[in-house]
Design a protein around this motif. Structure first.
Motif, PDB file in Angstrom:
ATOM      1  N   ARG A 186     -21.943  -2.277  13.545  1.00  0.00           N
ATOM      2  CA  ARG A 186     -22.753  -3.394  13.038  1.00  0.00           C
ATOM      3  C   ARG A 186     -23.162  -3.099  11.605  1.00  0.00           C
ATOM      4  N   VAL A 187     -22.480  -3.732  10.666  1.00  0.00           N
ATOM      5  CA  VAL A 187     -22.641  -3.467   9.240  1.00  0.00           C
ATOM      6  C   VAL A 187     -23.353  -4.659   8.597  1.00  0.00           C
ATOM      7  N   VAL A 188     -24.550  -4.426   8.087  1.00  0.00           N
ATOM      8  CA  VAL A 188     -25.309  -5.470   7.402  1.00  0.00           C
ATOM      9  C   VAL A 188     -25.475  -5.060   5.938  1.00  0.00           C
ATOM     10  N   ARG A 189     -24.978  -5.883   5.038  1.00  0.00           N
ATOM     11  CA  ARG A 189     -25.056  -5.612   3.598  1.00  0.00           C
ATOM     12  C   ARG A 189     -25.993  -6.618   2.958  1.00  0.00           C
ATOM     13  N   ILE A 190     -27.059  -6.128   2.334  1.00  0.00           N
ATOM     14  CA  ILE A 190     -28.012  -6.971   1.628  1.00  0.00           C
ATOM     15  C   ILE A 190     -27.890  -6.685   0.137  1.00  0.00           C
ATOM     16  N   VAL A 191     -27.704  -7.719  -0.652  1.00  0.00           N
ATOM     17  CA  VAL A 191     -27.619  -7.594  -2.098  1.00  0.00           C
ATOM     18  C   VAL A 191     -28.994  -7.915  -2.678  1.00  0.00           C
ATOM     19  N   ARG A 192     -29.580  -6.950  -3.381  1.00  0.00           N
ATOM     20  CA  ARG A 192     -30.939  -7.062  -3.908  1.00  0.00           C
ATOM     21  C   ARG A 192     -30.956  -7.066  -5.430  1.00  0.00           C
ATOM     22  N   ASP A 193     -29.860  -7.484  -6.076  1.00  0.00           N
ATOM     23  CA  ASP A 193     -29.790  -7.415  -7.534  1.00  0.00           C
ATOM     24  C   ASP A 193     -30.791  -8.334  -8.219  1.00  0.00           C
ATOM     25  N   THR A 194     -31.184  -9.399  -7.560  1.00  0.00           N
ATOM     26  CA  THR A 194     -32.196 -10.318  -8.084  1.00  0.00           C
ATOM     27  C   THR A 194     -33.234 -10.557  -6.988  1.00  0.00           C
ATOM     28  N   ARG A 195     -34.251 -11.332  -7.319  1.00  0.00           N
ATOM     29  CA  ARG A 195     -35.269 -11.658  -6.321  1.00  0.00           C
ATOM     30  C   ARG A 195     -34.676 -12.461  -5.167  1.00  0.00           C
ATOM     31  N   ARG A 196     -33.614 -13.222  -5.449  1.00  0.00           N
ATOM     32  CA  ARG A 196     -32.954 -14.039  -4.434  1.00  0.00           C
ATOM     33  C   ARG A 196     -31.877 -13.198  -3.766  1.00  0.00           C
ATOM     34  N   HIS A 197     -32.150 -12.688  -2.590  1.00  0.00           N
ATOM     35  CA  HIS A 197     -31.263 -11.761  -1.906  1.00  0.00           C
ATOM     36  C   HIS A 197     -30.112 -12.506  -1.219  1.00  0.00           C
ATOM     37  N   GLU A 198     -29.010 -11.765  -0.995  1.00  0.00           N
ATOM     38  CA  GLU A 198     -27.868 -12.264  -0.239  1.00  0.00           C
ATOM     39  C   GLU A 198     -27.637 -11.344   0.955  1.00  0.00           C
ATOM     40  N   ILE A 199     -27.088 -11.889   2.042  1.00  0.00           N
ATOM     41  CA  ILE A 199     -26.856 -11.086   3.242  1.00  0.00           C
ATOM     42  C   ILE A 199     -25.469 -11.373   3.796  1.00  0.00           C
ATOM     43  N   ARG A 200     -24.772 -10.315   4.199  1.00  0.00           N
ATOM     44  CA  ARG A 200     -23.506 -10.422   4.939  1.00  0.00           C
ATOM     45  C   ARG A 200     -23.655  -9.561   6.186  1.00  0.00           C
ATOM     46  N   ASP A 201     -23.483 -10.170   7.325  1.00  0.00           N
ATOM     47  CA  ASP A 201     -23.731  -9.541   8.621  1.00  0.00           C
ATOM     48  C   ASP A 201     -22.407  -9.459   9.372  1.00  0.00           C
ATOM     49  N   LEU A 202     -21.894  -8.230   9.556  1.00  0.00           N
ATOM     50  CA  LEU A 202     -20.553  -8.031  10.079  1.00  0.00           C
ATOM     51  C   LEU A 202     -20.553  -7.151  11.328  1.00  0.00           C
ATOM     52  N   THR A 203     -19.639  -7.440  12.224  1.00  0.00           N
ATOM     53  CA  THR A 203     -19.250  -6.512  13.279  1.00  0.00           C
ATOM     54  C   THR A 203     -17.841  -6.047  12.943  1.00  0.00           C
ATOM     55  N   VAL A 204     -17.677  -4.738  12.727  1.00  0.00           N
ATOM     56  CA  VAL A 204     -16.446  -4.184  12.174  1.00  0.00           C
ATOM     57  C   VAL A 204     -15.807  -3.235  13.178  1.00  0.00           C
ATOM     58  N   SER A 205     -14.526  -3.448  13.458  1.00  0.00           N
ATOM     59  CA  SER A 205     -13.753  -2.551  14.317  1.00  0.00           C
ATOM     60  C   SER A 205     -12.539  -2.067  13.537  1.00  0.00           C
ATOM     61  N   THR A 206     -12.317  -0.760  13.566  1.00  0.00           N
ATOM     62  CA  THR A 206     -11.190  -0.168  12.847  1.00  0.00           C
ATOM     63  C   THR A 206     -10.291   0.571  13.835  1.00  0.00           C
ATOM     64  N   SER A 207      -9.005   0.669  13.490  1.00  0.00           N
ATOM     65  CA  SER A 207      -8.088   1.448  14.311  1.00  0.00           C
ATOM     66  C   SER A 207      -6.923   1.929  13.460  1.00  0.00           C
ATOM     67  N   LEU A 208      -6.360   3.061  13.873  1.00  0.00           N
ATOM     68  CA  LEU A 208      -5.211   3.658  13.202  1.00  0.00           C
ATOM     69  C   LEU A 208      -4.064   3.767  14.185  1.00  0.00           C
ATOM     70  N   ARG A 209      -2.854   3.459  13.705  1.00  0.00           N
ATOM     71  CA  ARG A 209      -1.641   3.601  14.498  1.00  0.00           C
ATOM     72  C   ARG A 209      -0.677   4.488  13.732  1.00  0.00           C
ATOM     73  N   GLY A 210       0.031   5.364  14.441  1.00  0.00           N
ATOM     74  CA  GLY A 210       0.981   6.237  13.762  1.00  0.00           C
ATOM     75  C   GLY A 210       1.398   7.401  14.635  1.00  0.00           C
ATOM     76  N   ASP A 211       1.671   8.531  13.994  1.00  0.00           N
ATOM     77  CA  ASP A 211       2.179   9.701  14.699  1.00  0.00           C
ATOM     78  C   ASP A 211       1.009  10.576  15.149  1.00  0.00           C
ATOM     79  N   PHE A 212       0.447  10.217  16.276  1.00  0.00           N
ATOM     80  CA  PHE A 212      -0.667  10.976  16.850  1.00  0.00           C
ATOM     81  C   PHE A 212      -0.288  11.563  18.210  1.00  0.00           C
ATOM     82  N   ALA A 213       0.991  11.825  18.387  1.00  0.00           N
ATOM     83  CA  ALA A 213       1.462  12.334  19.672  1.00  0.00           C
ATOM     84  C   ALA A 213       0.842  13.681  20.009  1.00  0.00           C
ATOM     85  N   ASP A 214       0.696  14.570  19.004  1.00  0.00           N
ATOM     86  CA  ASP A 214       0.161  15.902  19.297  1.00  0.00           C
ATOM     87  C   ASP A 214      -1.248  15.825  19.878  1.00  0.00           C
TER      88      ASP A 214
END
Length: 295
Positions: free
Chosen positions: A16-44
């Motif tokens: 659960r990644v929430v990014r708030i931009v506070r560069d000015t008095r008027r804030h911005e918000i991006r509210d994300l649910t992030v899932s990552t995965s890797l595929r490749g040579d992981f046999a070992d």
């Protein structure tokens, strides 16, 4: 040995990644649910327990949070491309890195105050490979309803068919739509998402429906016609049935139900799924589409 390792991948789900931009008095918000995965040579890692090639899922989680600051979140797609590229660089054994994002909307009620938006969720699924990057944009949980201009007649019947034909019904669904981009360079992801969503809504509202299938095909065609950068769009649409309440058994003078009172049934439901593809566009690698959850 009578067996071998098949397809496999690993990652960190639903950070659960929430990014708030506070560069000015008027804030911005991006509210994300992030899932990552890797595929490749992981046999070992599977066969002998050797973790030398494995980038820990905890590292993937930390990278997701760090990139919300280092790269920023101007759109779900742009953030996912940057995060996937970084994970692929950090893990030489990986053939591809996939990032799935669900973005939860907030509506502004002040310079630094917001109210959580209900309903649909913006989605993105990005697969960054050694040779190419694939982007699926989308939306899920888009609740749509037409109170009329929908029918369902002339269908096949057998000895188990009890459904009555109707020339006027409520058409409702909770739509999942995902669309594949032909190119990922120079795309204004936010403008594209808004335009596709607007086209889907306008077409749903403006199409006389003889079946939900017909409506989905019309919506997909309209989206591809309006957005030349799209290769295809896929839908998963539950038919959320509304059954007319039978007042005939009530001993009440003047009580009738002329298409005004319904029972909204949430299950079981018909599930309609369809793909609309632009003519002449090469087919996608369905292996990565399936892993991306492409309807």
């Amino acid at each position: 040995m009578t067996h071998t390792l098949g397809l496999n991948q690993y990652g960190k789900a639903e950070s659960r990644v929430v990014r708030i931009v506070r560069d000015t008095r008027r804030h911005e918000i991006r509210d994300l649910t992030v899932s990552t995965s890797l595929r490749g040579d992981f046999a070992d890692a599977h066969v002998s327990g050797d973790q030398a090639a494995v980038l820990p899922t905890d590292t993937q989680k930390n990278t997701a949070f760090a990139y919300a600051k280092l790269h920023g979140v101007t759109s779900a797609e742009d953030y996912a491309i940057a995060l996937g590229t970084r994970l692929l660089e950090a893990c030489p054994a990986a053939e591809s890195a996939q990032v799935k994002v669900e973005e939860h909307g907030w509506d502004r009620i002040g310079d630094h105050s917001f109210v959580r938006r209900g309903g649909s969720v913006r989605t993105a699924a990005v697969t960054v490979g050694r040779d190419a990057t694939h982007v699926l944009s989308g939306i899920s949980g888009l609740a749509l309803l037409n109170t009329t201009d929908s029918e369902f007649q002339g269908f096949l019947k057998d000895e188990f068919t009890t459904l009555a034909e109707t020339g006027d019904r409520v058409l409702a669904t909770s739509l999942v739509a995902r669309w594949r981009h032909t190119d990922v360079d120079g795309v204004d992801w936010n403008a594209s998402h808004e335009a596709v969503t607007a086209t889907l809504l306008e077409t749903f509202a403006g199409t006389y429906s003889r079946a939900l299938q017909e409506t989905l095909y019309a919506m997909g065609g309209a989206a591809l016609d309006a957005q030349p950068g799209l290769a295809e769009i896929r839908f998963s649409a539950p038919n959320l049935h509304h059954f007319l309440v039978d007042f005939s058994g009530f001993d009440v003078d003047g009580l009738s139900n002329d298409g005004e009172v319904f029972i909204a049934a949430d299950r079981p439901y018909g599930l309609i799924e369809a793909q609309v593809v632009r003519d002449g566009v090469p087919p996608a690698d369905h292996a990565w589409l399936a892993v991306a959850g492409f309807c």
